[in-house]
Design a protein around this motif. Sequence first.
Motif, PDB file in Angstrom:
ATOM      1  N   ALA A   1       0.831  -1.210   0.000  1.00  0.00           N
ATOM      2  CA  ALA A   1       0.000   0.000   0.000  1.00  0.00           C
ATOM      3  C   ALA A   1       0.865   1.260   0.000  1.00  0.00           C
ATOM      4  CB  ALA A   1      -0.954  -0.013   1.195  1.00  0.00           C
ATOM      5  N   THR A   2       1.876   1.278   0.841  1.00  0.00           N
ATOM      6  CA  THR A   2       2.733   2.455   0.918  1.00  0.00           C
ATOM      7  C   THR A   2       3.532   2.656  -0.365  1.00  0.00           C
ATOM      8  OG1 THR A   2       2.937   2.134   3.318  1.00  0.00           O
ATOM      9  CG2 THR A   2       4.530   3.580   2.275  1.00  0.00           C
ATOM     10  N   ALA A   3       4.005   1.565  -0.947  1.00  0.00           N
ATOM     11  CA  ALA A   3       4.759   1.672  -2.193  1.00  0.00           C
ATOM     12  C   ALA A   3       3.883   2.202  -3.321  1.00  0.00           C
ATOM     13  CB  ALA A   3       5.343   0.308  -2.566  1.00  0.00           C
ATOM     14  N   LEU A   4       2.620   1.775  -3.350  1.00  0.00           N
ATOM     15  CA  LEU A   4       1.708   2.274  -4.383  1.00  0.00           C
ATOM     16  C   LEU A   4       1.384   3.746  -4.157  1.00  0.00           C
ATOM     17  CD1 LEU A   4      -0.177   1.935  -6.788  1.00  0.00           C
ATOM     18  CD2 LEU A   4      -1.905   1.015  -5.213  1.00  0.00           C
ATOM     19  N   ARG A   5       1.144   4.109  -2.911  1.00  0.00           N
ATOM     20  CA  ARG A   5       0.811   5.501  -2.606  1.00  0.00           C
ATOM     21  C   ARG A   5       1.947   6.437  -2.995  1.00  0.00           C
ATOM     22  NH1 ARG A   5      -0.257   6.350   3.464  1.00  0.00           N
ATOM     23  NH2 ARG A   5       2.010   6.450   3.473  1.00  0.00           N
ATOM     24  N   ALA A   6       3.178   5.979  -2.869  1.00  0.00           N
ATOM     25  CA  ALA A   6       4.322   6.827  -3.210  1.00  0.00           C
ATOM     26  C   ALA A   6       4.343   7.169  -4.697  1.00  0.00           C
ATOM     27  CB  ALA A   6       5.621   6.128  -2.818  1.00  0.00           C
ATOM     28  N   GLN A   7       3.712   6.353  -5.541  1.00  0.00           N
ATOM     29  CA  GLN A   7       3.683   6.627  -6.976  1.00  0.00           C
ATOM     30  C   GLN A   7       2.575   7.606  -7.354  1.00  0.00           C
ATOM     31  OE1 GLN A   7       6.088   5.388  -8.820  1.00  0.00           O
ATOM     32  NE2 GLN A   7       6.884   4.258  -7.055  1.00  0.00           N
ATOM     33  N   LEU A   8       1.632   7.835  -6.459  1.00  0.00           N
ATOM     34  CA  LEU A   8       0.476   8.685  -6.750  1.00  0.00           C
ATOM     35  C   LEU A   8       0.785  10.099  -6.291  1.00  0.00           C
ATOM     36  CD1 LEU A   8      -2.225   6.159  -5.448  1.00  0.00           C
ATOM     37  CD2 LEU A   8      -1.247   6.342  -7.753  1.00  0.00           C
ATOM     38  N   SER A   9       1.419  10.874  -7.155  1.00  0.00           N
ATOM     39  CA  SER A   9       1.929  12.189  -6.755  1.00  0.00           C
ATOM     40  C   SER A   9       0.829  13.239  -6.636  1.00  0.00           C
ATOM     41  CB  SER A   9       2.996  12.655  -7.748  1.00  0.00           C
ATOM     42  OG  SER A   9       2.511  12.580  -9.077  1.00  0.00           O
ATOM     43  N   GLY A  10      -0.256  13.105  -7.361  1.00  0.00           N
ATOM     44  CA  GLY A  10      -1.364  14.050  -7.228  1.00  0.00           C
ATOM     45  C   GLY A  10      -2.306  13.610  -6.121  1.00  0.00           C
ATOM     46  N   ARG A  11      -2.605  14.505  -5.180  1.00  0.00           N
ATOM     47  CA  ARG A  11      -3.441  14.142  -4.033  1.00  0.00           C
ATOM     48  C   ARG A  11      -4.656  15.072  -3.951  1.00  0.00           C
ATOM     49  NH1 ARG A  11       0.402  11.494  -0.706  1.00  0.00           N
ATOM     50  NH2 ARG A  11       1.757  10.398  -2.181  1.00  0.00           N
ATOM     51  N   THR A  12      -5.832  14.482  -3.781  1.00  0.00           N
ATOM     52  CA  THR A  12      -7.057  15.238  -3.580  1.00  0.00           C
ATOM     53  C   THR A  12      -7.779  14.638  -2.384  1.00  0.00           C
ATOM     54  OG1 THR A  12      -7.254  15.658  -5.958  1.00  0.00           O
ATOM     55  CG2 THR A  12      -9.218  16.027  -4.614  1.00  0.00           C
ATOM     56  N   VAL A  13      -7.924  15.406  -1.317  1.00  0.00           N
ATOM     57  CA  VAL A  13      -8.498  14.908  -0.072  1.00  0.00           C
ATOM     58  C   VAL A  13      -9.779  15.667   0.224  1.00  0.00           C
ATOM     59  CG1 VAL A  13      -8.127  14.531   2.387  1.00  0.00           C
ATOM     60  CG2 VAL A  13      -6.223  14.278   0.788  1.00  0.00           C
ATOM     61  N   HIS A  14     -10.912  14.972   0.169  1.00  0.00           N
ATOM     62  CA  HIS A  14     -12.194  15.533   0.579  1.00  0.00           C
ATOM     63  C   HIS A  14     -12.336  15.400   2.091  1.00  0.00           C
ATOM     64  CE1 HIS A  14     -12.672  14.787  -3.722  1.00  0.00           C
ATOM     65  NE2 HIS A  14     -13.674  15.631  -3.715  1.00  0.00           N
ATOM     66  N   ARG A  15     -13.519  15.662   2.596  1.00  0.00           N
ATOM     67  CA  ARG A  15     -13.739  15.528   4.046  1.00  0.00           C
ATOM     68  C   ARG A  15     -13.452  14.096   4.477  1.00  0.00           C
ATOM     69  NH1 ARG A  15     -17.843  13.542   6.658  1.00  0.00           N
ATOM     70  NH2 ARG A  15     -19.138  13.551   4.773  1.00  0.00           N
ATOM     71  N   VAL A  16     -12.671  13.961   5.548  1.00  0.00           N
ATOM     72  CA  VAL A  16     -12.294  12.641   6.058  1.00  0.00           C
ATOM     73  C   VAL A  16     -12.794  12.499   7.487  1.00  0.00           C
ATOM     74  CG1 VAL A  16     -10.294  12.375   4.556  1.00  0.00           C
ATOM     75  CG2 VAL A  16     -10.036  13.557   6.727  1.00  0.00           C
ATOM     76  N   ASN A  17     -12.788  11.259   7.963  1.00  0.00           N
ATOM     77  CA  ASN A  17     -13.325  10.982   9.298  1.00  0.00           C
ATOM     78  C   ASN A  17     -12.292  11.130  10.398  1.00  0.00           C
ATOM     79  OD1 ASN A  17     -15.956  10.352   8.386  1.00  0.00           O
ATOM     80  ND2 ASN A  17     -15.321   8.275   7.833  1.00  0.00           N
ATOM     81  N   ASP A  18     -11.027  11.191  10.072  1.00  0.00           N
ATOM     82  CA  ASP A  18      -9.994  11.316  11.105  1.00  0.00           C
ATOM     83  C   ASP A  18      -8.782  12.022  10.510  1.00  0.00           C
ATOM     84  OD1 ASP A  18      -7.816   8.822  10.540  1.00  0.00           O
ATOM     85  OD2 ASP A  18      -9.821   8.574   9.697  1.00  0.00           O
ATOM     86  N   GLU A  19      -8.003  12.589  11.391  1.00  0.00           N
ATOM     87  CA  GLU A  19      -6.816  13.336  10.961  1.00  0.00           C
ATOM     88  C   GLU A  19      -5.775  12.420  10.343  1.00  0.00           C
ATOM     89  OE1 GLU A  19      -3.521  16.471  12.848  1.00  0.00           O
ATOM     90  OE2 GLU A  19      -4.936  15.394  14.136  1.00  0.00           O
ATOM     91  N   GLY A  20      -5.723  11.168  10.796  1.00  0.00           N
ATOM     92  CA  GLY A  20      -4.730  10.246  10.272  1.00  0.00           C
ATOM     93  C   GLY A  20      -4.873  10.011   8.784  1.00  0.00           C
ATOM     94  N   THR A  21      -6.119   9.964   8.302  1.00  0.00           N
ATOM     95  CA  THR A  21      -6.338   9.766   6.868  1.00  0.00           C
ATOM     96  C   THR A  21      -5.801  10.952   6.075  1.00  0.00           C
ATOM     97  OG1 THR A  21      -8.319   8.461   7.343  1.00  0.00           O
ATOM     98  CG2 THR A  21      -8.085   9.333   5.114  1.00  0.00           C
ATOM     99  N   ALA A  22      -6.034  12.168   6.574  1.00  0.00           N
ATOM    100  CA  ALA A  22      -5.505  13.354   5.896  1.00  0.00           C
ATOM    101  C   ALA A  22      -3.979  13.348   5.904  1.00  0.00           C
ATOM    102  CB  ALA A  22      -6.041  14.616   6.568  1.00  0.00           C
ATOM    103  N   LYS A  23      -3.373  12.902   6.997  1.00  0.00           N
ATOM    104  CA  LYS A  23      -1.914  12.855   7.065  1.00  0.00           C
ATOM    105  C   LYS A  23      -1.348  11.849   6.066  1.00  0.00           C
ATOM    106  CE  LYS A  23      -1.204  14.354  11.847  1.00  0.00           C
ATOM    107  NZ  LYS A  23      -0.705  13.972  13.184  1.00  0.00           N
ATOM    108  N   MET A  24      -2.055  10.731   5.871  1.00  0.00           N
ATOM    109  CA  MET A  24      -1.560   9.725   4.920  1.00  0.00           C
ATOM    110  C   MET A  24      -1.399  10.307   3.528  1.00  0.00           C
ATOM    111  SD  MET A  24      -3.880   6.473   6.054  1.00  0.00           S
ATOM    112  CE  MET A  24      -3.826   5.841   7.735  1.00  0.00           C
ATOM    113  N   ALA A  25      -2.308  11.208   3.157  1.00  0.00           N
ATOM    114  CA  ALA A  25      -2.285  11.743   1.801  1.00  0.00           C
ATOM    115  C   ALA A  25      -1.506  13.040   1.679  1.00  0.00           C
ATOM    116  CB  ALA A  25      -3.719  11.962   1.314  1.00  0.00           C
ATOM    117  N   LEU A  26      -1.510  13.860   2.731  1.00  0.00           N
ATOM    118  CA  LEU A  26      -0.991  15.222   2.586  1.00  0.00           C
ATOM    119  C   LEU A  26       0.216  15.548   3.461  1.00  0.00           C
ATOM    120  CD1 LEU A  26      -4.410  17.114   2.496  1.00  0.00           C
ATOM    121  CD2 LEU A  26      -2.955  16.555   0.554  1.00  0.00           C
ATOM    122  N   ALA A  27       0.566  14.662   4.390  1.00  0.00           N
ATOM    123  CA  ALA A  27       1.651  14.996   5.317  1.00  0.00           C
ATOM    124  C   ALA A  27       2.969  15.222   4.592  1.00  0.00           C
ATOM    125  CB  ALA A  27       1.805  13.892   6.360  1.00  0.00           C
ATOM    126  N   ASP A  28       3.197  14.491   3.486  1.00  0.00           N
ATOM    127  CA  ASP A  28       4.443  14.678   2.751  1.00  0.00           C
ATOM    128  C   ASP A  28       4.380  15.855   1.793  1.00  0.00           C
ATOM    129  OD1 ASP A  28       2.550  13.411   1.271  1.00  0.00           O
ATOM    130  OD2 ASP A  28       3.906  12.018   0.274  1.00  0.00           O
TER     131      ASP A  28
END
Length: 454
Positions: free
Chosen positions: A346-373
């Motif tokens: 999962a992490t290796a695949l996410r690293a290839q997805l350079s464009g990130r679009t985050v709608h409303r999420v249920n927890d801060e951790g989900t937002a960090k997974m996509a936008l923290a970097d």
Amino acid sequence: MSAVSAGDVLLLVALGLAGVGLLVLRRLRPVWYWLSVGALITLVRVLVTYRSVMEACGLTERPTRLRLWLARVADREPTRLIPKLRRVRVTRTGMILRIRMQPGQELHDFVVASERLRHSWRAHGAYVRSVKPGWVEIRLIAYDVLRSVVMPKGLPEGLLRVPVSLRSDGLPHWRDYRTTPHGLTIGATDSGKSVYLRGLIKRLASKPVALVGIDCKWGVEFSPFAPRLSALACTPEEAGVLLDVLVTEMTERYDLIRAAQYLAPGTPPEEITSDVWGLPEDIRPVPVVVIIDEVAELFLVATAAEEKRRDHMITQLIRLGQLGRAAAIYLEVCGQRFGSELGKGATALRAQLSGRTVHRVNDEGTAKMALADISAAAVVAATRIAEDRPGEAVAGDSSGGWTVIRSPFTSLHDATAACVRYAHLTPDLPALASFRPATDPAPGEEAVPVFETA
């Protein structure tokens, strides 16, 4: 005397009604209010208070030695230098100030002061960008452009560049697969993620590109778009076979590129290529956009056999993410959450997805997974999206830039109608022929409507 009093009363009533009318207009039709009244008021405010605002916001510089000497000779107090306001342009969403910076100033000075500028000039938003060395542009937004999204007309689209949302600064947000080949879209239930996908598919439907859908919710999301899809997988088993075919297609495209590189001596350098976009148009394969809805369904397993299949699928997805750009195969991965807890890869695949679009999420951790970097501020912005703002999201990329966007509402009917209208543009890819969803009824059967209207 009584006539004069009655006239005064009528004048006051007229002024009161005009004031109420302006307030109603400002609430219901902010664009009309801005273009009729608001722009003039803001323009006067900016011109009158410009010097004092620059001084209050700390955007001034020490006078030059020549100015200090002249002030000493004239026995006057030397004044600090302010940036030069060179041009003001009114737009339908606000006002653009073109400013020439003083020596010693930089873009960061204006970025830091943007919130103070917004309050000083009573704007809804203030956005700063560099135009060229020594010049800065401040975009004042007059009202909340994301409250009711209206996309600008006549935008110059490209083959793989389509406008999908409106940014908080009033500019369109583009999905450009040539610049950002692979993207990740995350959002909780009813966050507007599906509306975003509908708008994306509606825009891409009019382009000569192959659309491939992987919808492991038994196809309920993507089946309405069947007339325009080159392939559709509705179960994890089908998705696994489809991904194998896509990897094979990618390998064949690399063979085509390699064959084009065996050039005769003296070949012009512009004819040498390392991707499909450098090939002649008559042999260039069509682009393929793979849209995966609810990617977590590909990771979920219940038995050891399913775990082996899952690992194979994720390996194929990672290959497409690493090598697909040069072969014009692009990924658009969507889900409610995308973290390492989904399983290996999962992490290796996410690293290839350079464009990130985050709608409303249920927890801060989900937002960090996509936008923290990308940016810590982007994570905070994503966690503040309200429930009554579906379609609003934070979009960012690997460059570290991010912005708040909101998608215009696209109904299932509109997206489906676009797929039906442009069904003739669906490319004929022999490798995907067996996965193309059937849209015509078999002989002797009644046609089943793709969608129903009230």
